[in-house]
Design a protein around this motif. Structure first.
Motif, mmCIF file in Angstrom:
data_model
loop_
_atom_site.group_PDB
_atom_site.id
_atom_site.type_symbol
_atom_site.label_atom_id
_atom_site.label_comp_id
_atom_site.label_asym_id
_atom_site.label_seq_id
_atom_site.Cartn_x
_atom_site.Cartn_y
_atom_site.Cartn_z
ATOM 1 N N MET A 12 0.855 -1.192 0.000
ATOM 2 C CA MET A 12 0.000 0.000 0.000
ATOM 3 C C MET A 12 0.887 1.238 0.000
ATOM 4 O O MET A 12 1.927 1.237 0.625
ATOM 5 C CB MET A 12 -0.908 -0.007 1.231
ATOM 6 N N PRO A 13 0.535 2.317 -0.706
ATOM 7 C CA PRO A 13 -0.643 2.446 -1.557
ATOM 8 C C PRO A 13 -0.490 1.680 -2.874
ATOM 9 O O PRO A 13 0.622 1.545 -3.392
ATOM 10 C CB PRO A 13 -0.751 3.950 -1.794
ATOM 11 N N PHE A 14 -1.612 1.195 -3.411
ATOM 12 C CA PHE A 14 -1.593 0.320 -4.582
ATOM 13 C C PHE A 14 -0.977 0.998 -5.793
ATOM 14 O O PHE A 14 -0.263 0.370 -6.574
ATOM 15 C CB PHE A 14 -3.033 -0.101 -4.934
ATOM 16 N N LYS A 15 -1.249 2.305 -5.954
ATOM 17 C CA LYS A 15 -0.807 2.991 -7.165
ATOM 18 C C LYS A 15 0.710 3.117 -7.257
ATOM 19 O O LYS A 15 1.252 3.406 -8.320
ATOM 20 C CB LYS A 15 -1.470 4.367 -7.240
ATOM 21 N N ASP A 16 1.419 2.922 -6.125
ATOM 22 C CA ASP A 16 2.884 2.977 -6.152
ATOM 23 C C ASP A 16 3.516 1.617 -6.417
ATOM 24 O O ASP A 16 4.726 1.535 -6.623
ATOM 25 C CB ASP A 16 3.412 3.504 -4.817
ATOM 26 N N ASN A 17 2.716 0.573 -6.427
ATOM 27 C CA ASN A 17 3.238 -0.791 -6.503
ATOM 28 C C ASN A 17 3.313 -1.256 -7.955
ATOM 29 O O ASN A 17 2.640 -2.205 -8.366
ATOM 30 C CB ASN A 17 2.331 -1.726 -5.693
ATOM 31 N N ILE A 18 4.147 -0.602 -8.749
ATOM 32 C CA ILE A 18 4.177 -0.893 -10.185
ATOM 33 C C ILE A 18 5.521 -1.431 -10.674
ATOM 34 O O ILE A 18 5.632 -1.811 -11.834
ATOM 35 C CB ILE A 18 3.806 0.361 -11.000
ATOM 36 N N HIS A 19 6.517 -1.521 -9.795
ATOM 37 C CA HIS A 19 7.852 -1.925 -10.245
ATOM 38 C C HIS A 19 8.130 -3.378 -9.866
ATOM 39 O O HIS A 19 9.147 -3.705 -9.250
ATOM 40 C CB HIS A 19 8.908 -0.980 -9.675
ATOM 41 N N VAL A 20 7.211 -4.241 -10.252
ATOM 42 C CA VAL A 20 7.297 -5.665 -9.942
ATOM 43 C C VAL A 20 7.323 -6.444 -11.248
ATOM 44 O O VAL A 20 6.525 -6.186 -12.157
ATOM 45 C CB VAL A 20 6.095 -6.119 -9.087
ATOM 46 N N LEU A 115 3.848 0.481 -15.676
ATOM 47 C CA LEU A 115 2.677 1.256 -16.102
ATOM 48 C C LEU A 115 1.817 1.621 -14.895
ATOM 49 O O LEU A 115 1.797 0.899 -13.903
ATOM 50 C CB LEU A 115 1.839 0.441 -17.089
ATOM 51 N N PRO A 116 1.093 2.734 -14.963
ATOM 52 C CA PRO A 116 0.195 3.088 -13.867
ATOM 53 C C PRO A 116 -0.820 1.980 -13.610
ATOM 54 O O PRO A 116 -1.218 1.252 -14.522
ATOM 55 C CB PRO A 116 -0.489 4.366 -14.372
ATOM 56 N N VAL A 117 -1.222 1.868 -12.365
ATOM 57 C CA VAL A 117 -2.187 0.842 -11.986
ATOM 58 C C VAL A 117 -3.551 1.193 -12.567
ATOM 59 O O VAL A 117 -4.068 2.287 -12.362
ATOM 60 C CB VAL A 117 -2.276 0.705 -10.451
ATOM 61 N N PHE A 118 -4.118 0.247 -13.311
ATOM 62 C CA PHE A 118 -5.461 0.419 -13.864
ATOM 63 C C PHE A 118 -6.481 0.269 -12.745
ATOM 64 O O PHE A 118 -6.488 -0.732 -12.033
ATOM 65 C CB PHE A 118 -5.708 -0.634 -14.948
ATOM 66 N N GLY A 119 -7.285 1.297 -12.567
ATOM 67 C CA GLY A 119 -8.286 1.242 -11.512
ATOM 68 C C GLY A 119 -7.896 1.998 -10.268
ATOM 69 O O GLY A 119 -8.695 2.070 -9.331
ATOM 70 N N GLY A 120 -6.683 2.553 -10.230
ATOM 71 C CA GLY A 120 -6.281 3.333 -9.068
ATOM 72 C C GLY A 120 -6.402 2.522 -7.791
ATOM 73 O O GLY A 120 -5.843 1.443 -7.659
ATOM 74 N N ASN A 121 -7.146 3.043 -6.840
ATOM 75 C CA ASN A 121 -7.307 2.357 -5.558
ATOM 76 C C ASN A 121 -8.340 1.239 -5.591
ATOM 77 O O ASN A 121 -8.501 0.521 -4.607
ATOM 78 C CB ASN A 121 -7.681 3.360 -4.466
#
Length: 264
Positions: A12-20, A115-121
């Motif tokens: 958390m936050p979900f929108k920062d979790n993109i470098h996986v 890429l940015p998280v689709f759906g945000g939170n």
């Protein structure tokens, strides 16, 4: 909104979790022979519905019974379904409490590392009544219909999965149906555009995401289903049957009720 990570822990936050990283995978084989193409019913075409995508897969070692179980027990395996891509899962209305037709879950995901998280939170995904929302003239033996609504209560789009047993596994179709007459997008799209007016909204069906998900069912589902199949508590191991039949009026419905879990 408080988040309960009932599908396991996640960042958390979900929108920062993109470098996986995502797992390497091969696109699933297609059925042999190919299944007939789906066609929208005339009344759905008249209402403004369109069919931009339909994809076919062969899932080796997976049975229809396993797939039925999967949709009622997604909290056990959502992160295994698309490792690295799926960022959050929670039930808003669980099948155990509300039944399959009334269940709702919330997800966030990305289709590519960075890429940015689709759906945000979070995007609310509603399970839909087949009598009201199944738009096709034909079907495989098992079906689930899910959809996203805007704040006016209009359905924006639906994803329909259908599957049935065949030699060595099961065949599967995932199709996307869009409401071309919806008067506004869903709230999560509005929020994304407020944050970045130049954001490009790319639907999952326009990427390899659906193939990635389908490629993972044969990897985890037979093993996971085998671990849970004898678990005695129906509130923790929800059972359902998503087999359908066609009525005289041409509409499909489930052959079983799949209501809330009751323990005597």
């Amino acid at each position: 909104m408080d988040y309960i990570a009932n599908a396991g822990q996640t960042y958390m936050p979900f929108k920062d979790n993109i470098h996986v990283d995502f797992l390497p995978y091969e696109k699933p084989a297609k059925p042999e022979p190919l299944l007939p193409e789906l066609e929208l019913r005339p009344d759905y075409i008249e209402k403004g519905f369109a069919l931009p995508s339909q994809k076919q897969h062969f899932l080796p070692g997976v049975t229809s019974e396993m797939m039925d179980w999967f949709w009622a027990n997604m909290e056990k395996c959502y992160y295994l379904w698309a490792p690295g891509s799926h960022k959050r899962f929670s039930w808003v209305k669980s099948p155990a409490e509300y039944g399959m037709d009334q269940s709702v879950h919330m997800i966030s995901e990305t289709t590519e590392k960075g890429l940015p998280v689709f759906g945000g939170n979070g995007v609310e995904i509603h399970r839909l009544s087949l009598e009201d929302f199944f738009p096709f003239t034909t079907s495989l033996k098992h079906v689930i219909c899910e959809g996203v609504f805007n704040d006016l209560g209009e359905m924006i789009d639906s994803t329909i999965h259908m599957w049935e047993d065949t030699k060595g596994g099961c065949v599967h179709i995932t199709a996307t149906v869009q409401n071309t007459k919806a008067s506004m997008p869903p709230s999560f799209i509005i929020d994304m555009l407020k944050e970045n007016p130049d954001a490009k909204i790319v639907p999952n069906f326009a990427t390899d995401h659906e193939d990635y998900e389908a490629s993972q069912w044969p990897v985890f589902l037979p093993k996971l289903y085998d671990l849970w199949k004898n678990h005695p508590d129906p509130s923790q191991n929800v059972q359902c049957c998503l087999e359908v039949e066609k009525a005289a009026d041409g509409r499909y419905h489930y052959i079983r009720e799949n209501g809330p879990v009751t323990i005597k």
